[in-house]
Design a protein around this motif. Structure first.
Motif, PDB file in Angstrom:
ATOM      1  N   UNK A   1       6.627  -5.643  10.112  1.00 38.01           N
ATOM      2  CA  UNK A   1       5.827  -5.748   8.882  1.00 38.01           C
ATOM      3  C   UNK A   1       4.507  -6.454   9.171  1.00 38.01           C
ATOM      4  N   UNK A   2       4.572  -7.511   9.978  1.00 39.00           N
ATOM      5  CA  UNK A   2       3.345  -8.235  10.336  1.00 39.00           C
ATOM      6  C   UNK A   2       2.356  -7.354  11.078  1.00 39.00           C
ATOM      7  N   UNK A   3       2.850  -6.593  12.049  1.00 34.47           N
ATOM      8  CA  UNK A   3       1.982  -5.695  12.813  1.00 34.47           C
ATOM      9  C   UNK A   3       1.401  -4.616  11.903  1.00 34.47           C
ATOM     10  N   UNK A   4       2.206  -4.099  10.977  1.00 38.43           N
ATOM     11  CA  UNK A   4       1.726  -3.065  10.053  1.00 38.43           C
ATOM     12  C   UNK A   4       0.626  -3.604   9.148  1.00 38.43           C
ATOM     13  N   UNK A   5       0.793  -4.812   8.643  1.00 37.11           N
ATOM     14  CA  UNK A   5      -0.225  -5.416   7.774  1.00 37.11           C
ATOM     15  C   UNK A   5      -1.530  -5.615   8.532  1.00 37.11           C
ATOM     16  N   UNK A   6      -1.428  -6.123   9.760  1.00 38.74           N
ATOM     17  CA  UNK A   6      -2.637  -6.313  10.580  1.00 38.74           C
ATOM     18  C   UNK A   6      -3.321  -4.979  10.840  1.00 38.74           C
ATOM     19  N   UNK A   7      -2.528  -3.934  11.116  1.00 34.43           N
ATOM     20  CA  UNK A   7      -3.101  -2.607  11.366  1.00 34.43           C
ATOM     21  C   UNK A   7      -3.832  -2.083  10.135  1.00 34.43           C
ATOM     22  N   UNK A   8      -3.274  -2.310   8.954  1.00 32.11           N
ATOM     23  CA  UNK A   8      -3.907  -1.857   7.708  1.00 32.11           C
ATOM     24  C   UNK A   8      -5.226  -2.583   7.481  1.00 32.11           C
ATOM     25  N   UNK A   9      -5.214  -3.898   7.662  1.00 27.82           N
ATOM     26  CA  UNK A   9      -6.434  -4.691   7.454  1.00 27.82           C
ATOM     27  C   UNK A   9      -7.501  -4.320   8.489  1.00 27.82           C
ATOM     28  N   UNK A  10      -7.082  -4.178   9.752  1.00 27.58           N
ATOM     29  CA  UNK A  10      -8.035  -3.873  10.822  1.00 27.58           C
ATOM     30  C   UNK A  10      -8.649  -2.491  10.655  1.00 27.58           C
ATOM     31  N   UNK A  11      -7.921  -1.581  10.003  1.00 27.31           N
ATOM     32  CA  UNK A  11      -8.430  -0.207   9.866  1.00 27.31           C
ATOM     33  C   UNK A  11      -9.700  -0.146   9.017  1.00 27.31           C
ATOM     34  N   UNK A  12      -9.907  -1.149   8.164  1.00 24.40           N
ATOM     35  CA  UNK A  12     -11.103  -1.154   7.322  1.00 24.40           C
ATOM     36  C   UNK A  12     -12.363  -1.245   8.181  1.00 24.40           C
ATOM     37  N   UNK A  13     -12.233  -1.872   9.357  1.00 32.39           N
ATOM     38  CA  UNK A  13     -13.405  -2.083  10.210  1.00 32.39           C
ATOM     39  C   UNK A  13     -13.786  -0.824  11.005  1.00 32.39           C
ATOM     40  N   UNK A  14     -12.915   0.188  11.029  1.00 31.69           N
ATOM     41  CA  UNK A  14     -13.271   1.410  11.756  1.00 31.69           C
ATOM     42  C   UNK A  14     -13.896   2.444  10.827  1.00 31.69           C
ATOM     43  N   UNK A  15     -14.007   2.109   9.573  1.00 30.67           N
ATOM     44  CA  UNK A  15     -14.600   3.028   8.615  1.00 30.67           C
ATOM     45  C   UNK A  15     -14.870   2.307   7.312  1.00 30.67           C
ATOM     46  N   UNK A  16     -15.129   3.047   6.260  1.00 34.71           N
ATOM     47  CA  UNK A  16     -15.349   2.425   4.963  1.00 34.71           C
ATOM     48  C   UNK A  16     -14.041   2.327   4.199  1.00 34.71           C
ATOM     49  N   UNK A  17     -14.136   1.900   2.968  1.00 30.80           N
ATOM     50  CA  UNK A  17     -12.942   1.686   2.150  1.00 30.80           C
ATOM     51  C   UNK A  17     -12.211   2.995   1.861  1.00 30.80           C
ATOM     52  N   UNK A  18     -12.891   4.133   2.051  1.00 29.72           N
ATOM     53  CA  UNK A  18     -12.284   5.423   1.754  1.00 29.72           C
ATOM     54  C   UNK A  18     -11.144   5.767   2.714  1.00 29.72           C
ATOM     55  N   UNK A  19     -11.106   5.112   3.862  1.00 37.06           N
ATOM     56  CA  UNK A  19     -10.046   5.394   4.828  1.00 37.06           C
ATOM     57  C   UNK A  19      -8.735   4.711   4.449  1.00 37.06           C
ATOM     58  N   UNK A  20      -8.831   3.707   3.565  1.00 38.68           N
ATOM     59  CA  UNK A  20      -7.661   2.889   3.239  1.00 38.68           C
ATOM     60  C   UNK A  20      -6.489   3.670   2.642  1.00 38.68           C
ATOM     61  N   UNK A  21      -6.709   4.622   1.721  1.00 37.20           N
ATOM     62  CA  UNK A  21      -5.559   5.375   1.181  1.00 37.20           C
ATOM     63  C   UNK A  21      -4.757   6.100   2.251  1.00 37.20           C
TER      64      UNK A  21
END
Length: 312
Positions: free
Chosen positions: A57-77
């Motif tokens: 769960x910790x690794x998944x949360x970090x991956x979700x948060x870090x993904x924002x830095x590879x694109x804009x907020x539109x990638x989050x969904x």
């Protein structure tokens, strides 16, 4: 113990980096995006299958948060759906759950993640992309009909078009549910062979010809059919929407049961394998007959009768 923890952290960082690379490919590279989309949950699934739930769960949360830095907020969904899917698949594999449990858990996760994001967009951002898509489809269809009418001189009645789009809007819950579980099936089909090569213990799926739905599905179908026949819900009412959507899901399940029975017959009598492909294609326009075949097979266990005939 410190060595194991260091190894878990190191591999977690590697899986996060790999997940981000796959998400970038899925989001930015057009041709590769389809393949990257289906394998993006793989790193998190592997990690979740290897390490305990808290670390995963910790690794998944970090991956979700870090993904924002590879694109804009539109990638989050997309990230939320794929990251949670990887977490759930890996967790089921680590606990050695059955193939049915894995499929249901994955499909439910994708459906709930999609539904929560949709509700948040509608509630807090006043963005209804489903409604906007339907409006766009309606306008495009109207233009195409106008163009067709200008050539042929025959115009589609407005009422018929409105009924078609109203039916599509009412049955959206069933269509979305079926689509999400189909997506879950594709993801599992793609990822499990790869995870098996990575030394993860994965459950084996029985051949499609041996698919057997729970007999309770038949009772649900009879209840829904009885409501349609005797209660006859008013068009547009809540009961009408619920019954119609349940009917669609049950139709799909029982049609799959009927196609599975046809495949069983072909294999039992050693008919040419290409008949499986042909029968599956023909089953689409003849779904009413195939659905009835599925009901009979589920209620009266036709397979035992077919097997007895083949042994004579």
């Amino acid at each position: 113990m410190p060595n194991n923890q260091t190894k878990a952290i190191t591999q977690g960082a590697m899986m996060i980096a790999l997940f981000l690379v796959l998400m970038a490919l899925a989001y930015y590279v057009p041709i590769v995006s389809i393949v990257a989309f289906f394998v993006a949950p793989l790193p998190l699934a592997w990690y979740s299958a290897t390490y305990n739930r808290n670390l995963s769960i910790g690794v998944t949360i970090v991956a979700i948060v870090a993904s924002i830095f590879i694109g804009n907020i539109m990638i989050l969904p997309f990230v939320l759906i794929l990251a949670t899917t990887g977490l759930v698949i890996g967790d089921c594999l680590r606990q050695q759950k059955s193939k049915l449990h894995l499929f249901l858990a994955t499909g439910t996760t994708i459906l709930l993640t999609f539904a929560i994001q949709y509700l948040v967009l509608v509630r807090f951002f006043n963005v209804d992309f489903i409604k906007d898509s339907l409006d766009l489809a309606r306008k495009s269809y109207e233009k195409s009909m106008e163009y067709s009418a200008s050539i042929t001189g025959q115009e589609l009645p407005r009422e018929q078009m409105d009924q078609m789009f109203n039916l599509l809007e009412v049955t959206l819950p069933a269509n979305i549910t079926i689509s999400m579980f189909f997506l879950a099936f594709l993801m599992i089909a793609v990822m499990l062979p790869i995870l098996k090569r990575l030394k993860i213990n994965v459950p084996k799926f029985a051949p499609f010809r041996d698919m057997r739905l729970p007999r309770a599905i038949l009772w649900y179908y009879l209840i829904v059919l009885s409501i349609n026949l005797f209660v006859q819900p008013e068009v547009g009412s809540t009961l009408y929407v619920i019954v119609l959507n349940l009917s669609m899901v049950l139709w799909v399940l029982l049609t799959l049961q009927g196609i599975s029975f046809i495949h069983f017959v072909i294999d039992t009598f050693n008919y040419p394998p290409f008949l499986k492909v042909l029968s599956t294609i023909v089953a689409i326009p003849l779904y009413s007959f195939v659905l009835l075949l599925g009901i009979i097979d589920l209620g009266f266990n036709l397979r035992d009768w077919v097997k007895a005939k083949s042994e004579k």
